[in-house]
Design an enzyme around this catalytic site. Structure first.
Site, mmCIF file in Angstrom:
data_model
loop_
_atom_site.group_PDB
_atom_site.id
_atom_site.type_symbol
_atom_site.label_atom_id
_atom_site.label_comp_id
_atom_site.label_asym_id
_atom_site.label_seq_id
_atom_site.Cartn_x
_atom_site.Cartn_y
_atom_site.Cartn_z
ATOM 1 N N LYS A 17 2.969 -1.125 9.165
ATOM 2 C CA LYS A 17 4.189 -0.594 8.564
ATOM 3 C C LYS A 17 5.334 -0.715 9.553
ATOM 4 O O LYS A 17 5.183 -0.416 10.735
ATOM 5 C CB LYS A 17 3.976 0.863 8.160
ATOM 6 N N SER A 18 6.470 -1.174 9.074
ATOM 7 C CA SER A 18 7.701 -1.181 9.837
ATOM 8 C C SER A 18 8.852 -1.229 8.842
ATOM 9 O O SER A 18 8.685 -1.731 7.724
ATOM 10 C CB SER A 18 7.772 -2.397 10.779
ATOM 11 N N LYS A 25 -2.934 5.816 -4.172
ATOM 12 C CA LYS A 25 -4.038 6.734 -3.874
ATOM 13 C C LYS A 25 -3.852 8.061 -4.592
ATOM 14 O O LYS A 25 -2.721 8.538 -4.764
ATOM 15 C CB LYS A 25 -4.126 6.985 -2.364
ATOM 16 N N TYR A 76 2.929 9.989 -0.566
ATOM 17 C CA TYR A 76 4.012 9.403 0.217
ATOM 18 C C TYR A 76 5.374 9.660 -0.425
ATOM 19 O O TYR A 76 6.400 9.573 0.249
ATOM 20 C CB TYR A 76 3.830 7.895 0.378
ATOM 21 N N ILE A 108 -2.844 -3.053 7.223
ATOM 22 C CA ILE A 108 -1.592 -2.767 6.513
ATOM 23 C C ILE A 108 -0.564 -2.183 7.483
ATOM 24 O O ILE A 108 -0.253 -0.994 7.431
ATOM 25 C CB ILE A 108 -1.818 -1.819 5.312
ATOM 26 N N ARG A 150 10.498 -7.095 12.667
ATOM 27 C CA ARG A 150 9.103 -6.720 12.905
ATOM 28 C C ARG A 150 8.249 -6.913 11.660
ATOM 29 O O ARG A 150 7.062 -7.234 11.769
ATOM 30 C CB ARG A 150 9.029 -5.278 13.394
ATOM 31 N N ASP A 169 0.835 -1.198 0.000
ATOM 32 C CA ASP A 169 0.000 0.000 0.000
ATOM 33 C C ASP A 169 0.871 1.248 0.000
ATOM 34 O O ASP A 169 1.624 1.495 0.938
ATOM 35 C CB ASP A 169 -0.907 0.008 1.234
ATOM 36 N N ASN A 226 4.995 -9.195 12.104
ATOM 37 C CA ASN A 226 3.642 -8.731 11.806
ATOM 38 C C ASN A 226 2.898 -9.656 10.851
ATOM 39 O O ASN A 226 1.674 -9.590 10.754
ATOM 40 C CB ASN A 226 3.684 -7.319 11.228
ATOM 41 N N HIS A 234 -7.869 9.694 -1.658
ATOM 42 C CA HIS A 234 -7.159 9.690 -0.375
ATOM 43 C C HIS A 234 -7.970 10.313 0.759
ATOM 44 O O HIS A 234 -7.955 9.806 1.885
ATOM 45 C CB HIS A 234 -5.820 10.416 -0.521
#
Length: 282
Positions: free
Chosen positions: A235-236, A76, A51, A233, A241, A46, A245, A112
């Site tokens: 995030k790391s 998006k 971003y 979704i 991790r 995603d 996840n 978005h």
């Protein structure tokens, strides 16, 4: 490799229930982070125009060697105030995202933010209908839409959003929106599913549940999302991790623990971490 279950969207498109989010990952780091996620077994990525990491994300997908049909890609439309959003502007922004990603289509394209004070998401949705019909976006949806935004969209279009991606975690369980999504046939996708690490994972009730299951607090919260039917979704950028996840399919929370986590967001509005869609403008 973990086999992530899928949800069937309202147009028949299959979407993994657990994906990898790249919010706040700089473009120069995105290729490595996304590559790590894909190697770990994620098959849903995603991103978003705003971003600024679509290029790195696309490079990682290309470098993975995975068949394109095995990677579900979401991006998006950043419907900011710097443009008047009508059909040509939307289609142009979509082409720019495809070029940055290095792809000929995306699997999911989202508006978005609703920006109700701008009163333009109905015009944007008309262009999204065109993208969905062309197949260049296999599914289209929205992000951060409130119940009144979804109802208004339903009154003007027969195309129901496949997804509404919203802030959702135990501190903001979004029960009203989830119920409306279920009624309309919209998949619920959670951004910041772990509450951005702002206290949620250290709460005593979360820590106690995690200890009983022999899991980490993050795994317990992600399992909560899956059992509610959400798409999540996390995030790391930390490889351990990222893998952790994804390792949430070997156990199940009992009903009391699911309820205890949801009760953390009790109250009229819950605890919102991100912007309020009713007033967010930029």
């Amino acid at each position: 490799m973990n086999q992530v279950p899928a949800i069937l969207l309202n147009n028949g498109t299959s979407m993994p229930r657990l994906g990898y989010g790249v919010w706040q990952i700089p473009d120069g780091e995105a290729e490595h982070a996304v590559g790590t996620a894909l190697e770990a077994g994620y098959r849903s990525i995603d991103t978003a125009s705003v971003y600024g990491n679509e290029v790195g994300t696309g490079k990682a997908i290309a470098a993975s060697g995975l068949p394109r049909e095995e990677v579900f890609v979401t991006t998006k439309l950043w419907n900011g105030r710097d443009r008047t959003w009508r059909r040509p502007e939307v289609l142009g922004a979509f082409e720019e995202s495809l070029e940055r990603l290095g792809l000929d289509h995306v699997d999911l394209y989202l508006i978005h933010w609703p920006r109700p004070m701008r009163d333009d998401f109905l015009y944007i949705w008309e262009a999204f209908e065109e993208l969905a019909q062309s197949g260049r976006a296999r599914a289209v949806g929205v992000s951060n839409f409130r119940p009144q935004d979804l109802e208004r969209l339903a009154g003007h279009s027969s195309l129901v959003p496949a997804v509404n991606q919203i802030e959702l975690h135990p501190l903001l369980p979004q029960g009203e929106l989830r119920a409306l999504h279920a009624r309309l046939g919209i998949a619920t996708e959670a951004w910041s599913p772990l509450g951005q690490g702002q206290g949620l994972l250290t709460l005593p009730v979360v820590a106690e549940i995690a200890e009983r299951y022999g899991r980490t607090p993050a795994q317990v919260v992600l399992r909560w999302h899956l059992q509610l039917g959400n798409v999540a979704i996390p995030k790391s950028v930390t490889p351990s991790r990222i893998r952790e996840n994804l390792d949430v399919f070997g156990f199940e929370l009992d009903e009391a623990d699911v309820a205890a986590l949801e009760a953390l967001g009790s109250g009229p509005a819950g605890r919102r971490i991100g912007p309020d869609p009713a007033s967010f403008d930029y």
